[in-house]
Write a protein that holds these residues in place. Structure first.
Motif, PDB file in Angstrom:
ATOM      1  N   ILE A 188      45.918  34.452  40.837  1.00  0.00           N
ATOM      2  CA  ILE A 188      46.294  34.185  42.235  1.00  0.00           C
ATOM      3  C   ILE A 188      45.974  35.391  43.105  1.00  0.00           C
ATOM      4  O   ILE A 188      45.443  35.253  44.213  1.00  0.00           O
ATOM      5  N   ARG A 189      46.263  36.574  42.599  1.00  0.00           N
ATOM      6  CA  ARG A 189      45.973  37.800  43.346  1.00  0.00           C
ATOM      7  C   ARG A 189      44.466  37.929  43.619  1.00  0.00           C
ATOM      8  O   ARG A 189      44.048  38.254  44.725  1.00  0.00           O
ATOM      9  N   ALA A 190      43.642  37.676  42.604  1.00  0.00           N
ATOM     10  CA  ALA A 190      42.189  37.734  42.770  1.00  0.00           C
ATOM     11  C   ALA A 190      41.723  36.695  43.779  1.00  0.00           C
ATOM     12  O   ALA A 190      40.884  36.988  44.645  1.00  0.00           O
ATOM     13  N   THR A 191      42.264  35.502  43.708  1.00  0.00           N
ATOM     14  CA  THR A 191      41.909  34.439  44.650  1.00  0.00           C
ATOM     15  C   THR A 191      42.267  34.852  46.067  1.00  0.00           C
ATOM     16  O   THR A 191      41.473  34.667  47.001  1.00  0.00           O
ATOM     17  N   ASN A 192      43.447  35.411  46.258  1.00  0.00           N
ATOM     18  CA  ASN A 192      43.873  35.860  47.590  1.00  0.00           C
ATOM     19  C   ASN A 192      42.988  36.980  48.132  1.00  0.00           C
ATOM     20  O   ASN A 192      42.861  37.132  49.347  1.00  0.00           O
ATOM     21  N   LEU A 193      42.387  37.757  47.237  1.00  0.00           N
ATOM     22  CA  LEU A 193      41.489  38.844  47.644  1.00  0.00           C
ATOM     23  C   LEU A 193      40.030  38.383  47.704  1.00  0.00           C
ATOM     24  O   LEU A 193      39.137  39.192  47.936  1.00  0.00           O
ATOM     25  N   ALA A 194      39.799  37.089  47.500  1.00  0.00           N
ATOM     26  CA  ALA A 194      38.443  36.501  47.517  1.00  0.00           C
ATOM     27  C   ALA A 194      37.538  37.142  46.471  1.00  0.00           C
ATOM     28  O   ALA A 194      36.363  37.413  46.722  1.00  0.00           O
ATOM     29  N   ILE A 195      38.083  37.364  45.279  1.00  0.00           N
ATOM     30  CA  ILE A 195      37.317  37.924  44.174  1.00  0.00           C
ATOM     31  C   ILE A 195      37.053  36.806  43.164  1.00  0.00           C
ATOM     32  O   ILE A 195      37.991  36.296  42.552  1.00  0.00           O
ATOM     33  N   PRO A 196      35.787  36.423  43.001  1.00  0.00           N
ATOM     34  CA  PRO A 196      35.487  35.387  42.008  1.00  0.00           C
ATOM     35  C   PRO A 196      35.725  35.907  40.591  1.00  0.00           C
ATOM     36  O   PRO A 196      35.537  37.095  40.308  1.00  0.00           O
ATOM     37  N   ILE A 197      36.129  35.005  39.721  1.00  0.00           N
ATOM     38  CA  ILE A 197      36.411  35.328  38.327  1.00  0.00           C
ATOM     39  C   ILE A 197      35.446  34.541  37.452  1.00  0.00           C
ATOM     40  O   ILE A 197      35.274  33.347  37.638  1.00  0.00           O
ATOM     41  N   VAL A 198      34.836  35.231  36.500  1.00  0.00           N
ATOM     42  CA  VAL A 198      34.007  34.571  35.494  1.00  0.00           C
ATOM     43  C   VAL A 198      34.635  34.880  34.139  1.00  0.00           C
ATOM     44  O   VAL A 198      34.869  36.038  33.797  1.00  0.00           O
ATOM     45  N   GLU A 199      34.931  33.823  33.412  1.00  0.00           N
ATOM     46  CA  GLU A 199      35.619  33.959  32.130  1.00  0.00           C
ATOM     47  C   GLU A 199      34.671  34.377  31.016  1.00  0.00           C
ATOM     48  O   GLU A 199      33.540  33.915  30.935  1.00  0.00           O
ATOM     49  N   LYS A 200      35.158  35.280  30.169  1.00  0.00           N
ATOM     50  CA  LYS A 200      34.473  35.638  28.941  1.00  0.00           C
ATOM     51  C   LYS A 200      34.916  34.662  27.853  1.00  0.00           C
ATOM     52  O   LYS A 200      36.041  34.181  27.916  1.00  0.00           O
ATOM     53  N   PRO A 201      34.109  34.400  26.874  1.00  0.00           N
ATOM     54  CA  PRO A 201      32.777  34.948  26.670  1.00  0.00           C
ATOM     55  C   PRO A 201      31.787  34.357  27.674  1.00  0.00           C
ATOM     56  O   PRO A 201      31.948  33.232  28.144  1.00  0.00           O
ATOM     57  N   LEU A 202      30.794  35.135  27.987  1.00  0.00           N
ATOM     58  CA  LEU A 202      29.803  34.765  29.000  1.00  0.00           C
ATOM     59  C   LEU A 202      28.703  33.936  28.350  1.00  0.00           C
ATOM     60  O   LEU A 202      27.590  34.397  28.136  1.00  0.00           O
ATOM     61  N   LEU A 203      29.028  32.673  28.063  1.00  0.00           N
ATOM     62  CA  LEU A 203      28.111  31.804  27.331  1.00  0.00           C
ATOM     63  C   LEU A 203      27.292  30.887  28.244  1.00  0.00           C
ATOM     64  O   LEU A 203      26.385  30.223  27.774  1.00  0.00           O
ATOM     65  N   THR A 204      27.624  30.846  29.505  1.00  0.00           N
ATOM     66  CA  THR A 204      26.908  29.976  30.435  1.00  0.00           C
ATOM     67  C   THR A 204      26.216  30.825  31.494  1.00  0.00           C
ATOM     68  O   THR A 204      26.247  32.054  31.448  1.00  0.00           O
ATOM     69  N   ASP A 205      25.636  30.165  32.474  1.00  0.00           N
ATOM     70  CA  ASP A 205      24.950  30.834  33.578  1.00  0.00           C
ATOM     71  C   ASP A 205      25.924  31.175  34.713  1.00  0.00           C
ATOM     72  O   ASP A 205      25.499  31.574  35.791  1.00  0.00           O
ATOM     73  N   ALA A 206      27.217  31.053  34.470  1.00  0.00           N
ATOM     74  CA  ALA A 206      28.209  31.223  35.535  1.00  0.00           C
ATOM     75  C   ALA A 206      28.145  32.596  36.200  1.00  0.00           C
ATOM     76  O   ALA A 206      28.261  32.699  37.427  1.00  0.00           O
ATOM     77  N   LEU A 207      27.963  33.646  35.428  1.00  0.00           N
ATOM     78  CA  LEU A 207      27.912  34.987  36.025  1.00  0.00           C
ATOM     79  C   LEU A 207      26.687  35.118  36.927  1.00  0.00           C
ATOM     80  O   LEU A 207      26.790  35.586  38.051  1.00  0.00           O
ATOM     81  N   PHE A 208      25.534  34.686  36.445  1.00  0.00           N
ATOM     82  CA  PHE A 208      24.312  34.766  37.250  1.00  0.00           C
ATOM     83  C   PHE A 208      24.437  33.924  38.519  1.00  0.00           C
ATOM     84  O   PHE A 208      24.031  34.345  39.595  1.00  0.00           O
ATOM     85  N   ALA A 209      25.002  32.733  38.381  1.00  0.00           N
ATOM     86  CA  ALA A 209      25.181  31.867  39.545  1.00  0.00           C
ATOM     87  C   ALA A 209      26.106  32.512  40.568  1.00  0.00           C
ATOM     88  O   ALA A 209      25.856  32.447  41.777  1.00  0.00           O
TER      89      ALA A 209
END
Length: 129
Positions: A95-116
């Motif tokens: 919630i704190r990250a969302t309120n600060l407009a910080i996107p979260i990408v979950e580990k393990p980084l198995l998809t293209d989510a970080l690059f996207a």
């Protein structure tokens, strides 16, 4: 004169050497220039004047947390878009990250989510994109 960010420069902070090297390698394959740091302090020092397009910061660093580091960067005038990478972030921190407009990408980084997410934040071209 204000220097615009370099749309190809990404700074990473992760204290896991294997993850850090894998992220650096993957981002370089995507066409980015990468600065890789094993501590939050090292990234904090480098971020001033680096004109990076994006920061990728692990939540669990040896010397700080990712959220605290991003807040310290912002308080010191570094407004570079940041991505928090983490595993099982507790709800109150999510919630704190969302309120600060910080996107979260979950580990393990198995998809293209970080690059996207990086492409979305920077609008920068990549070799694959």
């Amino acid at each position: 004169m204000i220097t615009p960010p370099d749309s190809r420069l990404v700074l990473i902070a992760d204290d896991d050497c294997e993850v850090l090297n894998a992220l650096r390698f993957a981002l370089e394959l995507e066409g980015y220039q990468v600065g890789a740091f094993a501590t939050g302090r090292a990234l904090l020092d480098a971020a001033h004047g680096a004109h990076a397009a994006c920061l990728v910061i692990d939540q669990k660093l040896a010397d700080t947390t990712g959220l605290e580091l991003i807040m310290r960067l912002r308080a010191s005038g570094v407004a570079t878009p940041s991505v928090l990478i983490t595993t099982n972030l507790p709800t109150h921190l999510r919630i704190r990250a969302t309120n600060l407009a910080i996107p979260i990408v979950e580990k393990p980084l198995l998809t293209d989510a970080l690059f996207a997410t990086i492409r979305e934040l920077t609008g920068g071209p990549t070799l694959r994109g």
